[in-house]
Motif scaffolding. Sequence first.
Motif, PDB file in Angstrom:
ATOM      1  N   LEU A   1     -16.890   9.139   2.999  1.00  0.00           N
ATOM      2  CA  LEU A   1     -15.539   9.311   2.471  1.00  0.00           C
ATOM      3  C   LEU A   1     -14.636   8.361   3.243  1.00  0.00           C
ATOM      4  CD1 LEU A   1     -14.265  11.293   0.322  1.00  0.00           C
ATOM      5  CD2 LEU A   1     -13.398  12.586   2.263  1.00  0.00           C
ATOM      6  N   ARG A   2     -14.019   7.432   2.517  1.00  0.00           N
ATOM      7  CA  ARG A   2     -13.154   6.441   3.154  1.00  0.00           C
ATOM      8  C   ARG A   2     -11.844   6.359   2.382  1.00  0.00           C
ATOM      9  NH1 ARG A   2     -18.044   3.569   2.375  1.00  0.00           N
ATOM     10  NH2 ARG A   2     -17.084   1.947   1.094  1.00  0.00           N
ATOM     11  N   CYS A   3     -10.823   5.904   3.050  1.00  0.00           N
ATOM     12  CA  CYS A   3      -9.488   5.968   2.456  1.00  0.00           C
ATOM     13  C   CYS A   3      -8.723   4.672   2.703  1.00  0.00           C
ATOM     14  CB  CYS A   3      -8.719   7.150   3.058  1.00  0.00           C
ATOM     15  SG  CYS A   3      -7.035   7.310   2.445  1.00  0.00           S
ATOM     16  N   ASP A   4      -8.105   4.148   1.652  1.00  0.00           N
ATOM     17  CA  ASP A   4      -7.124   3.068   1.757  1.00  0.00           C
ATOM     18  C   ASP A   4      -5.754   3.658   1.402  1.00  0.00           C
ATOM     19  OD1 ASP A   4      -9.399   1.498   2.059  1.00  0.00           O
ATOM     20  OD2 ASP A   4      -9.342   0.733   0.016  1.00  0.00           O
ATOM     21  N   ALA A   5      -4.726   3.230   2.116  1.00  0.00           N
ATOM     22  CA  ALA A   5      -3.377   3.757   1.870  1.00  0.00           C
ATOM     23  C   ALA A   5      -2.432   2.626   1.482  1.00  0.00           C
ATOM     24  CB  ALA A   5      -2.847   4.467   3.122  1.00  0.00           C
ATOM     25  N   ASN A   6      -1.720   2.815   0.375  1.00  0.00           N
ATOM     26  CA  ASN A   6      -0.646   1.908  -0.026  1.00  0.00           C
ATOM     27  C   ASN A   6       0.677   2.526   0.419  1.00  0.00           C
ATOM     28  OD1 ASN A   6      -2.055  -0.201  -1.708  1.00  0.00           O
ATOM     29  ND2 ASN A   6      -2.752   1.641  -2.751  1.00  0.00           N
ATOM     30  N   VAL A   7       1.435   1.772   1.206  1.00  0.00           N
ATOM     31  CA  VAL A   7       2.642   2.305   1.846  1.00  0.00           C
ATOM     32  C   VAL A   7       3.814   1.364   1.593  1.00  0.00           C
ATOM     33  CG1 VAL A   7       3.685   3.030   4.037  1.00  0.00           C
ATOM     34  CG2 VAL A   7       1.216   3.323   3.672  1.00  0.00           C
ATOM     35  N   SER A   8       4.945   1.927   1.189  1.00  0.00           N
ATOM     36  CA  SER A   8       6.193   1.165   1.118  1.00  0.00           C
ATOM     37  C   SER A   8       7.338   2.077   1.525  1.00  0.00           C
ATOM     38  CB  SER A   8       6.430   0.616  -0.299  1.00  0.00           C
ATOM     39  OG  SER A   8       6.629   1.674  -1.211  1.00  0.00           O
TER      40      SER A   8
ATOM     41  N   GLU B   1      -1.189  -2.458   2.255  1.00  0.00           N
ATOM     42  CA  GLU B   1      -2.382  -1.620   2.127  1.00  0.00           C
ATOM     43  C   GLU B   1      -3.113  -1.557   3.458  1.00  0.00           C
ATOM     44  OE1 GLU B   1      -6.113  -0.867  -0.950  1.00  0.00           O
ATOM     45  OE2 GLU B   1      -5.154  -2.837  -0.880  1.00  0.00           O
ATOM     46  N   ILE B   2      -3.379  -0.341   3.898  1.00  0.00           N
ATOM     47  CA  ILE B   2      -4.162  -0.102   5.117  1.00  0.00           C
ATOM     48  C   ILE B   2      -5.567   0.281   4.669  1.00  0.00           C
ATOM     49  CG2 ILE B   2      -4.245   1.112   7.321  1.00  0.00           C
ATOM     50  CD1 ILE B   2      -1.331   2.055   6.690  1.00  0.00           C
ATOM     51  N   LYS B   3      -6.579  -0.440   5.138  1.00  0.00           N
ATOM     52  CA  LYS B   3      -7.910  -0.348   4.543  1.00  0.00           C
ATOM     53  C   LYS B   3      -8.875   0.474   5.411  1.00  0.00           C
ATOM     54  CE  LYS B   3      -9.161  -2.783   1.473  1.00  0.00           C
ATOM     55  NZ  LYS B   3      -9.247  -2.555   0.014  1.00  0.00           N
TER      56      LYS B   3
ATOM     57  N   SER C   1      11.493  -1.159  10.717  1.00  0.00           N
ATOM     58  CA  SER C   1      11.937  -2.075  11.771  1.00  0.00           C
ATOM     59  C   SER C   1      12.115  -3.492  11.236  1.00  0.00           C
ATOM     60  CB  SER C   1      10.920  -2.068  12.920  1.00  0.00           C
ATOM     61  OG  SER C   1      11.265  -3.007  13.910  1.00  0.00           O
ATOM     62  N   VAL C   2      11.173  -3.931  10.405  1.00  0.00           N
ATOM     63  CA  VAL C   2      11.272  -5.277   9.821  1.00  0.00           C
ATOM     64  C   VAL C   2      12.518  -5.387   8.935  1.00  0.00           C
ATOM     65  CG1 VAL C   2      10.198  -6.850   8.140  1.00  0.00           C
ATOM     66  CG2 VAL C   2       8.801  -5.776   9.916  1.00  0.00           C
ATOM     67  N   LEU C   3      12.738  -4.390   8.078  1.00  0.00           N
ATOM     68  CA  LEU C   3      13.881  -4.443   7.170  1.00  0.00           C
ATOM     69  C   LEU C   3      15.204  -4.371   7.918  1.00  0.00           C
ATOM     70  CD1 LEU C   3      12.514  -2.104   4.348  1.00  0.00           C
ATOM     71  CD2 LEU C   3      12.780  -4.591   4.240  1.00  0.00           C
ATOM     72  N   GLU C   4      15.277  -3.534   8.935  1.00  0.00           N
ATOM     73  CA  GLU C   4      16.537  -3.379   9.675  1.00  0.00           C
ATOM     74  C   GLU C   4      16.866  -4.609  10.514  1.00  0.00           C
ATOM     75  OE1 GLU C   4      16.236   0.340  11.771  1.00  0.00           O
ATOM     76  OE2 GLU C   4      17.074   1.454  10.076  1.00  0.00           O
ATOM     77  N   SER C   5      15.857  -5.402  10.814  1.00  0.00           N
ATOM     78  CA  SER C   5      16.110  -6.643  11.566  1.00  0.00           C
ATOM     79  C   SER C   5      16.327  -7.840  10.628  1.00  0.00           C
ATOM     80  CB  SER C   5      14.945  -6.938  12.507  1.00  0.00           C
ATOM     81  OG  SER C   5      13.744  -7.151  11.767  1.00  0.00           O
ATOM     82  N   GLY C   6      16.418  -7.558   9.323  1.00  0.00           N
ATOM     83  CA  GLY C   6      16.711  -8.613   8.356  1.00  0.00           C
ATOM     84  C   GLY C   6      15.493  -9.305   7.775  1.00  0.00           C
ATOM     85  N   GLY C   7      14.311  -8.833   8.088  1.00  0.00           N
ATOM     86  CA  GLY C   7      13.093  -9.463   7.589  1.00  0.00           C
ATOM     87  C   GLY C   7      12.680  -8.930   6.226  1.00  0.00           C
ATOM     88  N   LYS C   8      11.567  -9.459   5.721  1.00  0.00           N
ATOM     89  CA  LYS C   8      11.021  -9.028   4.446  1.00  0.00           C
ATOM     90  C   LYS C   8       9.590  -8.545   4.637  1.00  0.00           C
ATOM     91  CE  LYS C   8      13.769 -12.026   1.431  1.00  0.00           C
ATOM     92  NZ  LYS C   8      13.713 -13.059   0.353  1.00  0.00           N
ATOM     93  N   ILE C   9       9.213  -7.525   3.871  1.00  0.00           N
ATOM     94  CA  ILE C   9       7.846  -7.015   3.908  1.00  0.00           C
ATOM     95  C   ILE C   9       6.954  -7.938   3.078  1.00  0.00           C
ATOM     96  CG2 ILE C   9       6.347  -5.042   3.436  1.00  0.00           C
ATOM     97  CD1 ILE C   9       8.501  -4.594   5.605  1.00  0.00           C
ATOM     98  N   VAL C  10       5.837  -8.330   3.641  1.00  0.00           N
ATOM     99  CA  VAL C  10       4.874  -9.179   2.939  1.00  0.00           C
ATOM    100  C   VAL C  10       3.723  -8.296   2.473  1.00  0.00           C
ATOM    101  CG1 VAL C  10       3.278 -11.118   3.126  1.00  0.00           C
ATOM    102  CG2 VAL C  10       5.472 -11.157   4.347  1.00  0.00           C
ATOM    103  N   GLN C  11       3.427  -8.348   1.169  1.00  0.00           N
ATOM    104  CA  GLN C  11       2.334  -7.503   0.648  1.00  0.00           C
ATOM    105  C   GLN C  11       1.012  -8.014   1.197  1.00  0.00           C
ATOM    106  OE1 GLN C  11       2.473  -6.660  -3.510  1.00  0.00           O
ATOM    107  NE2 GLN C  11       0.374  -5.955  -3.615  1.00  0.00           N
TER     108      GLN C  11
END
Length: 249
Positions: A195-202, A216-218, A239-249
């Motif tokens: 049993l294994r799990c990948d998580a999609n998080v935003s 995605e955490i694999k 933390s990335v968003l509050e420092s003005g950065g962008k999330i990279v998929q």
Amino acid sequence: MPYEPVIGLEVHAQLLTESKIFSPISTKFGAAANAQVSPVCAGMPGVLPVLNRKAVAFAIKIGLATNCKIAPLSIFARKHYFYPDLPKGYQISQYEEPICEHGEIEIEQADGSKKRVRLVRIHLEEDAGKSVHAESFVADNETLIDLNRCGTPLIEIVSGPDLSTPREAYLYLQYLRQLVRYLGICDGNMEEGSLRCDANVSVRPVGQKEFGVKTEIKNMNSFRNVERAIEYEIARQISVLESGGKIVQ
């Protein structure tokens, strides 16, 4: 600005069949490396897969248990990617026409309240082999390949983006493990990779309807690891968003 997480899980469960999904080779755990490999598993030219009837029955069983629509026709497809532990260069999976769709389950939270989690799909697929690094018998600059897992039957259970906290993800995964064990279709041994799990998080600002960019955490293999990894990823994205950065998929 307060943020809220949006979480969806993809859970892979190894089916408790005696043989692989497309060949009559054993799936028993713990065999010597490359001892359970057939020409089908190894992707030799000219071989043809033959579908394991019990794997289909097991997929239908969990589909019924989770209120899914069972498709009268489902189709396998080739998912191409190029890893050394995937000899054919593609994985036989289902995409456009999965065997189960549009289900749901309920999880019970600590305060006794129930939460409905939609299941987008449950589909059949084969597992890849295993790349072995950083063991005592593997040199620093080497990777060894064990193809015993190639062709092991899996179901992939894909949730909707309905989970809101790492604890809900923990409870959802715990419920699924109990369910597959109760149905007798998977032993749920996470330490053996069953049993294994990948998580999609935003994350998104509270009140915003549009989803944020997900990551995605694999391949997580314990309830606690899933919860902790999601906690970390939520904090990292904020933390990335509050420092003005962008999330990279």
